[in-house]
Write an enzyme that holds these catalytic residues in place. Structure first.
Site, PDB file in Angstrom:
ATOM      1  CE  LYS A  36      -4.026   1.522   2.803  1.00 12.22           C
ATOM      2  NZ  LYS A  36      -4.869   1.193   3.870  1.00 12.22           N
ATOM      3  CB  SER A 116      -7.888   3.370   3.494  1.00  9.36           C
ATOM      4  OG  SER A 116      -6.830   2.594   4.581  1.00  9.36           O
ATOM      5  CB  SER A 140      -8.196   0.281   6.276  1.00  8.01           C
ATOM      6  OG  SER A 140      -8.883   1.591   6.424  1.00  8.01           O
TER       7      SER A 140
END
Length: 450
Positions: A36, A116, A140
């Site tokens: 990420k 996210s 997330s």
């Protein structure tokens, strides 16, 4: 570093950056992994999706990346995310960042990939990589894994280092694997787990970690008592509830004893208010500390206040939503402020000792289960098809492990089954999810990969 070429456009909303790379020997030799874009790598910028960090390339690997590389993994790029991990605004758009654009759900491009860790989950779902690393503060990892039909694991906070990861909350943040199978997630977790002197939360990690793949047992559901969190199940869509009942039938057939838990923990309804106070106070403190560790010639925004000013002056940042949460965080008074101290103490007690721990001990169960969330909602802000139900809050606030495994489909969209346990119960939770996965085989790839 190499940015993606224009010919790579179909993946530009999934991958933010792609490097030149080499591989080496180890447990993960040659395994392609995306991380990420809030996790630092020495060979790519780390932006958290924000234009304010577009040149943030301090030339260091986060310990989680170091462990992956030493095991032979190939870090093939950075995955797009919800900007600032969905903590800038109450109206933030899951999977959108000013750097990476909008990541889309591969089962229906008009529906959210959640966030996210949107790019991490979508990349695994479409087969771009077998494993990606996401981060979670509250939902997330588990939400995007669920709505994109893959496995997501949020470890016990303190099992995996957070050093050189753009932070929200030192109480709740953790990195974790997203994969197509629980076995793959367990293999990667074994590599990335461990103590880090720079992250005090991980002091016990070396003593607590095990070989998570070796601990998997396809027969682990036999005789296992699982507690159904009925006090949240009613919040899900009708279709998700029906799929959950089908999952319960499969669990019983595998030998599990299903225990109905109808009453929520004390103070359950107060958790949201306490949590947001904790996140706002810790965001200001932790993000300021992170920014101070970056290169000032690359990152002129040195504080949260500087970021707020940057966003106000940058139309590309503010065209879709504002920064109400940044403003609220900036107004907090620090980690000694009584309102923060009280909120953290109350929220942790209510979610952990008086929440998950008490639910498990009172009902004599080894794990709690529920649908992870309902189907992905649409990207249309005017649509009333909003997100329905979430299993993430208790485990997020307590810092306990939470696994989601594909459970079925809600009107054609994937949904997951959550397994939640006590602190350091990571191996057991992975094993229970593995046993369910091996019995049901519910995952179906999205249409574009078939």
């Amino acid at each position: 570093m190499n940015m993606l070429r224009e010919t790579d456009a179909p993946y530009r909303s999934v991958i933010a950056w792609a490097p030149r790379f080499v591989t080496g020997p180890g447990e993960l030799s040659g395994l392609s992994v995306l991380v990420k874009d809030n996790i630092e790598t020495a060979d790519m910028p780390t932006t958290a999706g924000s234009l304010a960090l577009i040149n943030n390339a301090p030339g260091r690997d986060a310990p989680v990346v170091t462990r992956l590389r030493e095991a032979g993994a190939v870090i093939v790029g950075k995955a797009n995310l919800s900007e600032w991990a969905n903590i800038r605004s109450t109206n933030s758009i899951s999977g959108w960042s000013a750097v990476g654009g909008q990541t889309r759900n591969p089962y229906d491009a008009e529906r959210t990939p959640c966030g996210s860790s949107a790019g991490s989950a979508v990349a695994v779902a479409i087969g771009l990589v077998p494993v990606a690393i996401g981060t979670e503060t509250d939902g997330s990892i588990t939400c995007p894994a669920s709505v994109n039909g893959v496995v997501g694991f949020k470890p016990t906070v303190g099992l995996v280092s957070r050093t050189h990861i753009v932070p929200i909350s030192h109480s709740q943040d953790t990195a974790g694997p997203i994969a197509t199978t629980v076995e793959d997630a367990a293999i990667v977790l074994t590599v990335i787990a461990g103590s880090d002197p720079a992250d005090p939360a991980t002091a016990e990690a070396d003593a607590r970690k095990v070989d998570y793949r070796a601990a998997l047992d396809a027969g682990s559901l036999r005789g296992a008592r699982l507690g159904v969190m009925r006090f949240i199940v009613g919040n899900y869509s009708t279709e998700a509830q029906a799929e959950f009942e089908r999952a319960l039938t499969a669990l019983r057939a595998a030998g599990a004893d299903i225990v109905e838990i109808t009453e929520p923990p004390a103070d359950f309804r107060a958790l949201g208010g306490w949590e947001i106070q904790v996140l706002m106070s810790e965001l200001k403190h932790d993000l300021n500390a992170y920014l101070a560790s970056t290169n000032p010639t690359q990152v002129p925004t040195r504080t949260l206040a500087d970021l707020i000013a940057f966003n106000e002056a940058e139309p590309r940042e503010m065209e879709l939503f504002g920064q109400e949460l940044f403003l609220r965080a900036e107004a907090t008074g620090g980690l000694e402020e009584p309102v923060y101290v009280e909120a953290r103490e109350r929220s942790f007690r209510a979610a952990g000792p008086e929440g998950i721990d008490r639910l498990m001990s009172t009902n004599n169960v080894v794990a709690l289960i529920a649908p992870t969330t309902s189907r992905a909602w649409t990207n249309d802000r005017e649509d009333d098809d909003d997100g329905q139900g979430s299993a993430s809050r208790l485990a997020a606030i307590a810092g306990y492990p939470h696994l989601t495994v594909p459970m079925g489909f809600d009107r054609g969209m994937p949904i997951g089954l959550s397994f939640i346990g006590g602190k350091w119960d990571d191996a057991r939770i992975l094993s229970l999810g593995h046993a369910y996965e091996q019995r049901t085989r519910e995952r179906r790839p999205p249409p574009l990969t078939q």
